[in-house]
Design an enzyme around this catalytic site. Sequence first.
Site, PDB file in Angstrom:
ATOM      1  N   HIS A 156     -33.144   5.169 -51.866  1.00  0.00           N
ATOM      2  CA  HIS A 156     -33.782   4.179 -50.992  1.00  0.00           C
ATOM      3  C   HIS A 156     -35.274   4.091 -51.293  1.00  0.00           C
ATOM      4  O   HIS A 156     -36.098   4.763 -50.666  1.00  0.00           O
ATOM      5  CB  HIS A 156     -33.546   4.560 -49.529  1.00  0.00           C
ATOM      6  N   HIS A 165     -38.473   1.102 -52.155  1.00  0.00           N
ATOM      7  CA  HIS A 165     -38.874  -0.302 -52.152  1.00  0.00           C
ATOM      8  C   HIS A 165     -40.207  -0.447 -52.888  1.00  0.00           C
ATOM      9  O   HIS A 165     -41.057   0.449 -52.846  1.00  0.00           O
ATOM     10  CB  HIS A 165     -39.064  -0.827 -50.727  1.00  0.00           C
ATOM     11  N   ARG A 203     -39.592  -4.962 -51.565  1.00  0.00           N
ATOM     12  CA  ARG A 203     -40.068  -4.519 -50.250  1.00  0.00           C
ATOM     13  C   ARG A 203     -39.256  -5.175 -49.145  1.00  0.00           C
ATOM     14  O   ARG A 203     -39.151  -6.404 -49.071  1.00  0.00           O
ATOM     15  CB  ARG A 203     -41.544  -4.874 -50.108  1.00  0.00           C
ATOM     16  N   ALA A 204     -38.678  -4.373 -48.267  1.00  0.00           N
ATOM     17  CA  ALA A 204     -37.742  -4.895 -47.274  1.00  0.00           C
ATOM     18  C   ALA A 204     -38.394  -5.881 -46.320  1.00  0.00           C
ATOM     19  O   ALA A 204     -37.836  -6.940 -46.012  1.00  0.00           O
ATOM     20  CB  ALA A 204     -37.118  -3.744 -46.497  1.00  0.00           C
ATOM     21  N   SER A 205     -39.584  -5.545 -45.813  1.00  0.00           N
ATOM     22  CA  SER A 205     -40.229  -6.443 -44.857  1.00  0.00           C
ATOM     23  C   SER A 205     -40.666  -7.749 -45.506  1.00  0.00           C
ATOM     24  O   SER A 205     -40.857  -8.759 -44.823  1.00  0.00           O
ATOM     25  CB  SER A 205     -41.447  -5.757 -44.217  1.00  0.00           C
ATOM     26  N   HIS A 208     -29.610  -3.649 -44.721  1.00  0.00           N
ATOM     27  CA  HIS A 208     -31.048  -3.512 -44.447  1.00  0.00           C
ATOM     28  C   HIS A 208     -31.611  -4.825 -43.936  1.00  0.00           C
ATOM     29  O   HIS A 208     -31.640  -5.825 -44.645  1.00  0.00           O
ATOM     30  CB  HIS A 208     -31.781  -3.101 -45.729  1.00  0.00           C
ATOM     31  N   TYR A 224     -35.301  -2.284 -37.513  1.00  0.00           N
ATOM     32  CA  TYR A 224     -34.564  -1.580 -38.565  1.00  0.00           C
ATOM     33  C   TYR A 224     -33.460  -0.712 -37.967  1.00  0.00           C
ATOM     34  O   TYR A 224     -32.311  -0.722 -38.422  1.00  0.00           O
ATOM     35  CB  TYR A 224     -35.512  -0.693 -39.385  1.00  0.00           C
ATOM     36  N   HIS A 242     -31.833   4.916 -42.957  1.00  0.00           N
ATOM     37  CA  HIS A 242     -32.572   5.509 -41.842  1.00  0.00           C
ATOM     38  C   HIS A 242     -31.676   6.447 -41.025  1.00  0.00           C
ATOM     39  O   HIS A 242     -31.729   6.476 -39.791  1.00  0.00           O
ATOM     40  CB  HIS A 242     -33.169   4.412 -40.951  1.00  0.00           C
ATOM     41  N   GLU A 294     -37.473   6.685 -48.795  1.00  0.00           N
ATOM     42  CA  GLU A 294     -38.181   5.422 -48.542  1.00  0.00           C
ATOM     43  C   GLU A 294     -39.684   5.615 -48.730  1.00  0.00           C
ATOM     44  O   GLU A 294     -40.504   5.068 -47.991  1.00  0.00           O
ATOM     45  CB  GLU A 294     -37.861   4.901 -47.137  1.00  0.00           C
TER      46      GLU A 294
END
Length: 341
Positions: free
Chosen positions: A6, A8, A71-73, A178, A194, A223, A284
């Site tokens: 995990h 990013h 990047r997840a966000s 995700h 999340y 998470h 992460e």
Amino acid sequence: MIIDIHGHYTTAPKALEEWRNKQIASIDNPSLAPKVSDLKISDDELRESIEKNQLMQMNDRGVDLTLFSPRASFMAHHIGNFNISATWSALCNELCFRVAELYPERFIGVAMLPQSPGVDPATCIPELEKCINEYGFVGINLNPDPSGGHWQEPPLYDRHWYPIYEKMVEYDIPAMVHVSTSCNPCFHTTGAHYLNGDTTAFMQFLESDLFKDFPELRFVIPHGGGAAPYHWGRFRGLAQTLNKPELEDHLLNNVYFDTCVYHQPGIDLLTDVIPVKNVLFASETFGAVKGIDPRTGHHFDDTKRYIEAADLTHEERTQIYETNARRIYPRLDAALKKQGR
């Protein structure tokens, strides 16, 4: 070998964010949209962004390889339309591919999909196929809530998602469930949205018979699985009420959890409640929690320390660090064997 499943690209060069801001600003006036060719990031800029950040931490902490996704966000599927998302996803995936090309023994890609609220997930398939076939990526990230905290899509067991699942089975790849940025002020992105997404996905899997339709489907819930391990008794009781089998039989051949849990009691509970075969190492790093814990003097996200301190055998740690990842990500295993590892 220690594999972090995990990671990013949270440290991408500033030019990426600047290009994205121009794209967003042009939504109401497409004539102002930046061209893909306007984004210019050199290999040296990529190296600087990685070597002073993720790679430095990996070396300090003894992590050999990171599965690397955008990047997840920044996915922000709620912004614009499918075409906006498709262009943005392609750019972000290409940067992760370039990083993996520069450091083939340290990073391997996981794809962001060009999801968009209310749009058929089948529209994501061309980007998925490109990332697997051309870039050599080993998995995908799947956002169960492209609306960004308003949950407008059907649950993950709905046939709405089946085009993606069919491709996952065809390519023998897992999906990490995700979510992205929350645009709902009720839900803080990393502190609530999340973890809500993780817990919601787990419950959707529990109340369904999805894995009867797709017995080979595999999902990683990040998470630490949100609330699932902490409330395992509640979920077992709900499964019983819904006339489902015990969770070990109902879900744990298809659903896995990572170790992005940032304190020792959390990891201890995770590894006590969830079978070790279902736990994959992850940190992460440079993700949601970057600071140093004043109680320990170490970074919150240095999850390897928690695994080392947990009541596990050497064989169990090896499963968490390496063999589970190779089993759940077969394309990763094939890539490592090709490298002689």
